[in-house]
Design an enzyme around this catalytic site. Structure first.
Site, PDB file in Angstrom:
ATOM      1  N   TYR A 128       0.842  -1.204   0.000  1.00  0.00           N
ATOM      2  CA  TYR A 128       0.000   0.000   0.000  1.00  0.00           C
ATOM      3  C   TYR A 128       0.879   1.257   0.000  1.00  0.00           C
ATOM      4  CZ  TYR A 128      -4.471  -2.336   1.330  1.00  0.00           C
ATOM      5  OH  TYR A 128      -5.610  -3.081   1.378  1.00  0.00           O
ATOM      6  N   SER A 129       1.649   1.443   1.095  1.00  0.00           N
ATOM      7  CA  SER A 129       2.328   2.723   1.319  1.00  0.00           C
ATOM      8  C   SER A 129       3.390   3.011   0.271  1.00  0.00           C
ATOM      9  CB  SER A 129       3.001   2.725   2.693  1.00  0.00           C
ATOM     10  OG  SER A 129       2.067   2.457   3.695  1.00  0.00           O
ATOM     11  N   SER A 162       6.241  -4.608   5.115  1.00  0.00           N
ATOM     12  CA  SER A 162       6.671  -5.582   6.129  1.00  0.00           C
ATOM     13  C   SER A 162       6.859  -6.958   5.508  1.00  0.00           C
ATOM     14  CB  SER A 162       5.629  -5.692   7.248  1.00  0.00           C
ATOM     15  OG  SER A 162       5.461  -4.472   7.889  1.00  0.00           O
ATOM     16  N   GLU A 245      -7.614  -5.735   8.990  1.00  0.00           N
ATOM     17  CA  GLU A 245      -6.389  -5.466   9.750  1.00  0.00           C
ATOM     18  C   GLU A 245      -6.709  -4.851  11.110  1.00  0.00           C
ATOM     19  OE1 GLU A 245      -3.539  -3.088   7.619  1.00  0.00           O
ATOM     20  OE2 GLU A 245      -1.902  -3.653   8.960  1.00  0.00           O
ATOM     21  N   SER A 368      -2.640   5.883  11.372  1.00  0.00           N
ATOM     22  CA  SER A 368      -2.162   6.556  12.590  1.00  0.00           C
ATOM     23  C   SER A 368      -3.350   6.985  13.457  1.00  0.00           C
ATOM     24  CB  SER A 368      -1.319   7.781  12.208  1.00  0.00           C
ATOM     25  OG  SER A 368      -2.160   8.768  11.645  1.00  0.00           O
ATOM     26  N   ASN A 369      -3.057   7.353  14.701  1.00  0.00           N
ATOM     27  CA  ASN A 369      -4.129   7.815  15.603  1.00  0.00           C
ATOM     28  C   ASN A 369      -4.904   8.985  15.004  1.00  0.00           C
ATOM     29  OD1 ASN A 369      -3.509   5.934  17.507  1.00  0.00           O
ATOM     30  ND2 ASN A 369      -3.078   7.391  19.161  1.00  0.00           N
ATOM     31  N   GLU A 370      -4.155   9.891  14.361  1.00  0.00           N
ATOM     32  CA  GLU A 370      -4.833  11.065  13.799  1.00  0.00           C
ATOM     33  C   GLU A 370      -5.823  10.638  12.703  1.00  0.00           C
ATOM     34  OE1 GLU A 370      -1.543  10.803  14.240  1.00  0.00           O
ATOM     35  OE2 GLU A 370      -1.251  12.244  15.855  1.00  0.00           O
TER      36      GLU A 370
HETATM   37  C1  LIG Z   1       5.827  -1.161  11.844  1.00  0.00           C
HETATM   38  C2  LIG Z   1       5.212  -0.695  10.562  1.00  0.00           C
HETATM   39  C3  LIG Z   1       4.877  -1.625   9.583  1.00  0.00           C
HETATM   40  C4  LIG Z   1       4.309  -1.196   8.370  1.00  0.00           C
HETATM   41  N1  LIG Z   1       4.018  -2.147   7.417  1.00  0.00           N
HETATM   42  C5  LIG Z   1       3.469  -1.761   6.243  1.00  0.00           C
HETATM   43  C6  LIG Z   1       3.180  -2.725   5.205  1.00  0.00           C
HETATM   44  O1  LIG Z   1       3.419  -3.913   5.375  1.00  0.00           O
HETATM   45  N2  LIG Z   1       2.663  -2.285   4.046  1.00  0.00           N
HETATM   46  C7  LIG Z   1       2.374  -0.973   3.837  1.00  0.00           C
HETATM   47  O2  LIG Z   1       1.848  -0.649   2.766  1.00  0.00           O
HETATM   48  N3  LIG Z   1       2.647  -0.022   4.766  1.00  0.00           N
HETATM   49  C8  LIG Z   1       3.190  -0.397   5.962  1.00  0.00           C
HETATM   50  N4  LIG Z   1       3.495   0.553   6.931  1.00  0.00           N
HETATM   51  C9  LIG Z   1       3.310   1.958   6.612  1.00  0.00           C
HETATM   52  C10 LIG Z   1       2.147   2.624   7.328  1.00  0.00           C
HETATM   53  O3  LIG Z   1       0.933   2.230   6.744  1.00  0.00           O
HETATM   54  C11 LIG Z   1       2.370   4.139   7.222  1.00  0.00           C
HETATM   55  O4  LIG Z   1       3.524   4.448   7.989  1.00  0.00           O
HETATM   56  C12 LIG Z   1       1.187   4.924   7.757  1.00  0.00           C
HETATM   57  O5  LIG Z   1       0.095   4.798   6.878  1.00  0.00           O
HETATM   58  C13 LIG Z   1       1.535   6.424   7.914  1.00  0.00           C
HETATM   59  O6  LIG Z   1       2.031   6.931   6.717  1.00  0.00           O
HETATM   60  P1  LIG Z   1       3.418   7.723   6.643  1.00  0.00           P
HETATM   61  O7  LIG Z   1       4.454   6.919   7.359  1.00  0.00           O
HETATM   62  O8  LIG Z   1       3.665   8.063   5.215  1.00  0.00           O
HETATM   63  O9  LIG Z   1       3.198   9.026   7.498  1.00  0.00           O
HETATM   64  P2  LIG Z   1       2.407  10.370   7.007  1.00  0.00           P
HETATM   65  O10 LIG Z   1       1.155   9.972   6.298  1.00  0.00           O
HETATM   66  O11 LIG Z   1       3.375  11.243   6.267  1.00  0.00           O
HETATM   67  O12 LIG Z   1       2.034  11.012   8.395  1.00  0.00           O
HETATM   68  C14 LIG Z   1       2.957  11.782   9.166  1.00  0.00           C
HETATM   69  C15 LIG Z   1       2.222  12.366  10.361  1.00  0.00           C
HETATM   70  O13 LIG Z   1       1.187  13.252   9.903  1.00  0.00           O
HETATM   71  C16 LIG Z   1      -0.079  12.871  10.446  1.00  0.00           C
HETATM   72  N5  LIG Z   1      -1.142  13.102   9.475  1.00  0.00           N
HETATM   73  C17 LIG Z   1      -1.136  12.724   8.168  1.00  0.00           C
HETATM   74  N6  LIG Z   1      -2.292  13.069   7.569  1.00  0.00           N
HETATM   75  C18 LIG Z   1      -3.060  13.661   8.524  1.00  0.00           C
HETATM   76  C19 LIG Z   1      -4.374  14.239   8.526  1.00  0.00           C
HETATM   77  N7  LIG Z   1      -5.121  14.240   7.423  1.00  0.00           N
HETATM   78  N8  LIG Z   1      -4.836  14.769   9.680  1.00  0.00           N
HETATM   79  C20 LIG Z   1      -4.068  14.750  10.822  1.00  0.00           C
HETATM   80  N9  LIG Z   1      -2.817  14.220  10.858  1.00  0.00           N
HETATM   81  C21 LIG Z   1      -2.321  13.698   9.730  1.00  0.00           C
HETATM   82  C22 LIG Z   1       0.057  11.393  10.745  1.00  0.00           C
HETATM   83  O14 LIG Z   1      -0.857  10.972  11.747  1.00  0.00           O
HETATM   84  C23 LIG Z   1       1.505  11.294  11.198  1.00  0.00           C
HETATM   85  O15 LIG Z   1       1.592  11.638  12.557  1.00  0.00           O
HETATM   86  C24 LIG Z   1       4.059   0.168   8.143  1.00  0.00           C
HETATM   87  C25 LIG Z   1       4.394   1.094   9.135  1.00  0.00           C
HETATM   88  C26 LIG Z   1       4.969   0.677  10.319  1.00  0.00           C
HETATM   89  C27 LIG Z   1       5.308   1.719  11.360  1.00  0.00           C
END
Ligand SMILES: Cc1cc2nc3c(=O)[nH]c(=O)nc-3n(C[C@H](O)[C@H](O)[C@H](O)COP(=O)(O)OP(=O)(O)OC[C@H]3O[C@@H](n4cnc5c(N)ncnc54)[C@H](O)[C@@H]3O)c2cc1C
Length: 389
Positions: A128-129, A162, A245, A368-370
């Site tokens: 996804y990401s 992952s 999930e 994320s929580n947000e």
């Molecule tokens: C241990 C781990 C395993 C993972 N495994 C996978 C996997 O197997 N496959 C996969 O596809 N992904 C995976 N991920 C990725 C995960 O889905 C993303 O990290 C997550 O969706 C957050 O995206 P980002 O890291 O790009 O952060 P961002 O989206 O850039 O967010 C950064 C900060 O901004 C905040 N934020 C963003 N948008 C908003 C909003 N609209 N309103 C308020 N706050 C906001 C977020 O809450 C966060 O605090 C994994 C992540 C972790 C930590």
């Protein structure tokens, strides 16, 4: 005896009888921050479980599961954790892709992909990401187009994938309608990883270990019929997977949480931290918080016939993720100054340090929580939608 108690007794007896001999040393191995541990041996254990009919217990019998009820699945996960059995290696196939194919796949897709998940012969990862599509998943740039034969040709980059390095397949959200934007024009593709157009680069964590990866697709191919749902319907399918999930998939962690809390309490008694009234207060709050999580999880999952609960699941996700992160902080405060030292090179974390570091990710992955608060605001409470570009 109820069917749940019988089921519980059966899995308890089976684990006691089989986590012995060559598998005895696997107790307590693997899991967050320790996925690299004895992976081949844990895979062999998973295949042993499969041969004895103990994988995918919540799936319908016609697809190789046991058709276990929600209560039976809770019992299974509780007994599994109580036995200190090793962390599962195909969680993503069993808990995320499998239920998605049962709900949205074709008969041919179920026949092709479900049996190797049940047998732990094919491991899956979640594509996804991307660097610019995490919370904002609709910003996916990876694209897929058909060649002359109708096969899909995939180009783009995924990140944080992952266990991709241990997987044979990846379910990929890709843009298949050129010029489309946001959640329109996306498709959900099943892509084999062992091919020239795929490069998997492990991401090394501060601990020196690697659990997730960058995955580069450069003309990677998959068959025309390896698409779940119609072309352009990928968003709906992808959201259903996220529902799984955040839903039944989380049942297993409760007992693990309890064991972690008990270990922190035991350490606080051992090193005297429990004499500090503030630490005692936080330990008591952690205990009551865990009871709340358990009641809330059962309440949300009860009645979610498909196992994929609605947006209310976000309430549970915030609860447990925040609770677990705070438990990690409490563990470090219980350790005191000793918690700042890590022995060995590369780092050899103790259980409290590992809990602290890896629980930081709980409030990020699976939304994320947000983002969970946005979902609750918009889809549970019906508040006005957040403005988006
Ligand atoms: C241990 C781990 C395993 C993972 N495994 C996978 C996997 O197997 N496959 C996969 O596809 N992904 C995976 N991920 C990725 C995960 O889905 C993303 O990290 C997550 O969706 C957050 O995206 P980002 O890291 O790009 O952060 P961002 O989206 O850039 O967010 C950064 C900060 O901004 C905040 N934020 C963003 N948008 C908003 C909003 N609209 N309103 C308020 N706050 C906001 C977020 O809450 C966060 O605090 C994994 C992540 C972790 C930590």
């Amino acid at each position: 005896m109820s069917s749940v108690e019988e089921f519980r007794a059966e899995i308890r007896g089976w684990l006691a009888a089989h986590l012995t001999g060559e598998f005895a040393g696997l107790r307590g191995r693997g899991g967050p921050g320790r996925e690299h541990e004895v992976f081949a041996e844990r895979l062999a254990w998973e295949r042993h479980m499969a041969a004895e009919g103990w994988t995918c217990v919540g799936w319908p019998e016609e697809y190789g599961g046991r058709g276990a009820s929600l209560e039976q699945q809770v019992a299974f996960h509780e007994e599994y954790a109580l036995a200190d059995a090793p962390a599962r290696v195909n969680h993503i196939g069993e808990q995320l892709l499998g239920p998605t194919l049962v709900a949205f796949g074709t008969a041919e897709q179920r026949a092709r992909f479900l049996p190797p998940i049940v047998a732990a012969e094919e491991l899956w990862c979640q594509g996804y990401s991307e660097p610019d599509a995490g919370s904002d998943l609709a910003n996916v740039r990876t694209r897929a187009e058909r060649d002359d034969t109708g096969a899909w040709v995939v180009t783009g980059q995924k990140t944080w994938t992952s266990l991709a390095h241990a997987s044979q397949w990846c379910f990929v959200v890709a843009r298949t309608a050129p010029g489309s934007s946001r959640h329109h024009g996306l498709s959900y593709l099943l892509v084999p990883l062992d091919q020239p157009g795929v490069e998997i680069r492990p991401i090394t964590q501060l601990t020196g270990t690697s659990e997730f990866n960058e995955v580069f697709f450069d003309g990677a191919r998959t068959r025309a019929d390896h698409i779940v749902g119609a072309p352009g319907e990928g968003w709906r399918v992808a959201m259903a997977t996220l529902g799984f999930e955040r839903g039944v998939s989380t049942l297993g962690q409760q007992v693990g949480f309890r064991r972690e809390l008990e270990a922190v309490i035991a350490w606080a008694k051992h090193n005297g931290a429990a004499n500090d009234p503030l630490i005692r207060d936080r330990l008591a709050r952690a205990w009551t918080g865990l009871e709340t999580i358990r009641c809330n999880a059962l309440r949300i999952l009860d009645g979610a016939a498909s196992g994929a609960p609605g947006p209310e699941a976000s309430i549970g996700k915030i609860f447990w993720a925040t609770w677990h992160r705070e438990l990690g902080e409490l563990a470090m405060d219980v350790s005191g100054a000793a918690g700042m030292l890590a022995a060995g090179e590369p780092y050899d974390l103790d259980d409290r340090q590992r809990l602290y570091l890896f629980s930081r990710s709980d409030t990020i992955y699976a939304g994320s929580n947000e983002i969970q608060r946005d979902i609750i605001a918009e889809r549970v409470l019906g508040l006005p939608k957040e403005s988006r570009p």
